[in-house]
Scaffold this active site. Structure first.
Site, PDB file in Angstrom:
ATOM      1  N   GLY A 255     -11.172  -4.944   2.523  1.00 24.69           N
ATOM      2  CA  GLY A 255     -11.723  -4.796   3.876  1.00 24.69           C
ATOM      3  C   GLY A 255     -12.273  -6.089   4.433  1.00 24.69           C
TER       4      GLY A 255
ATOM      5  N   ASP B 100      -1.427  -2.243  -3.952  1.00 23.48           N
ATOM      6  CA  ASP B 100      -2.742  -2.087  -3.328  1.00 23.48           C
ATOM      7  C   ASP B 100      -3.163  -0.610  -3.400  1.00 23.48           C
ATOM      8  OD1 ASP B 100      -4.950  -2.947  -1.845  1.00 23.48           O
ATOM      9  OD2 ASP B 100      -3.970  -2.586   0.091  1.00 23.48           O
TER      10      ASP B 100
ATOM     11  N   SER C 109     -10.859  -8.367   6.688  1.00 23.62           N
ATOM     12  CA  SER C 109     -10.359  -8.964   7.929  1.00 23.62           C
ATOM     13  C   SER C 109     -11.539  -9.364   8.805  1.00 23.62           C
ATOM     14  CB  SER C 109      -9.478  -7.956   8.676  1.00 23.62           C
ATOM     15  OG  SER C 109      -8.165  -7.978   8.153  1.00 23.62           O
TER      16      SER C 109
ATOM     17  N   SER D 282       0.843  -1.206   0.000  1.00 21.69           N
ATOM     18  CA  SER D 282       0.000   0.000   0.000  1.00 21.69           C
ATOM     19  C   SER D 282       0.876   1.252   0.000  1.00 21.69           C
ATOM     20  CB  SER D 282      -0.860   0.012   1.260  1.00 21.69           C
ATOM     21  OG  SER D 282      -0.012   0.201   2.391  1.00 21.69           O
TER      22      SER D 282
END
Ligand code: G3H
Ligand code: 13P
Ligand code: ZN
Length: 307
Positions: A210, A82, A212, A50
């Site tokens: 998103g 990312d 997790s 990222s």
């Protein structure tokens, strides 16, 4: 095995009813934990970088650490950018040897998202690199849903988007969001939207950001050793498993790595207040990341034995 693109991984995952974990990497211990987990479970892996990771660790360090991981492992590994938000960062990653890039122009109007994503696809494909793009908006979806789709991905747009851009995979918004606080009440994902999209663009790999699960064990451990992550809540594992049996081929995980690492370090430093050699607490932290990733691969993603 050299770095690979996600093309083969996604084809096999789509038809095999499983998904590939895309794990965010920021330092050596994280990369080692993830890659050891992939190795022990014989699972393909996506390691993703990222903007925050680049700012923290420097791109050259991350690239070289991933190269070291590839040299010492036998499973297929893709190196992915990312949330690239400009053509320039995508181009830089393509030029630097990434095998996959994400152009995230999801905050732009539809036509501009198409134009920028298409530009990245043209450059990346010319260099043998695959591209992920995004339609719909992830953050805060629950709060301002004003019509049937609100900021979720509108299925009516996906076919045109995929055809006009030529992207290789598509990230969609069905209720997931980044971070440790994903739902205020009952977790809910719009599987109806995912299903509609799957019917409209069959055989096309879908990506969930998103994703997790924010395991309660890590949250409790952090809180009991002096932390404060009260109210954290993630995507239930059974929902991710269901998505993996549908057209979702890539599931993004960062927060759970952070939680596993921090829980273990907090515990270690509380139990051994005399320790100050970073290796003493980074070693168990790396082991905790590895165990968490192994659990995901086997029980959530279903990618074990697929390398
Ligand atoms: O997309 C979000 C990822 O968790 C990366 O976050 O930019 O803080 O590294 P970061
Ligand atoms: P989490 O915050 O749920 O781990 O999502 C990570 C992600 O989507 C990275 O792109
Ligand atoms: Zn993301």
């Amino acid at each position: 095995m050299p770095l690979v693109t996600t093309t083969e991984m996604f084809k096999k995952a789509y038809h095999g009813g499983y998904a590939i974990g895309a794990f965010n990497v920021n330092n050596m211990e994280t990369i080692q934990g993830i890659v050891e987990a992939g190795e022990e479970t014989k699972s393909p892996l996506i390691l993703q970088v990222s903007k925050g990771a680049r700012d923290y660790a420097n791109m050259v360090y991350l690239k070289k650490l991933v190269e070291a991981a590839v040299l010492t492992s036998s499973v297929p590994i893709a190196l992915h950018l990312d949330h690239g938000d400009t053509f320039e960062i995508c181009k830089q990653c393509v030029d630097d040897g990434f095998t996959s890039v994400m152009i995230d122009a999801s905050k732009l109007p539809f036509e501009e998202n198409i134009a920028l994503s298409k530009r990245v696809v043209e450059y990346a494909h010319d260099h043998g690199v695959v591209v992920e793009a995004e339609l719909g908006k992830l953050a805060g979806v629950e709060e301002h849903v004003s019509n049937k789709y609100g900021s979720y991905t509108n299925p009516a747009e996906v076919q045109e988007f995929v055809e006009k851009t030529g992207v290789d995979s598509l990230a969609i918004a069905i209720g997931t969001s980044h971070g440790a606080y994903k739902f205020k009440g009952e977790p809910k994902l719009r599987f109806d939207i995912l299903e509609e999209i799957q019917q409209l663009i069959p055989d096309f790999p879908i990506v969930l950001h998103g994703s997790s699960s924010v395991p309660k064990a890590f949250v409790d451990m952090i809180n009991s050793y002096g932390g404060n992550v009260a109210g954290a809540q993630g995507v239930p594992e059974e929902m991710l498993r269901k998505a993996a049996t549908m057209s979702v081929c890539k599931i993004n995980i960062d927060t759970d790595i952070r939680l596993a690492c921090t829980a273990e370090i907090r515990k270690h430093l509380t139990e051994y207040p005399d320790h100050f050699d970073p290796r003493q607490y980074l070693k168990p932290a790396r082991a905790a990341i590895k165990e968490m990733v192994k659990h995901k691969i086997i029980n959530v993603l279903g990618s074990d034995g697929k390398a």
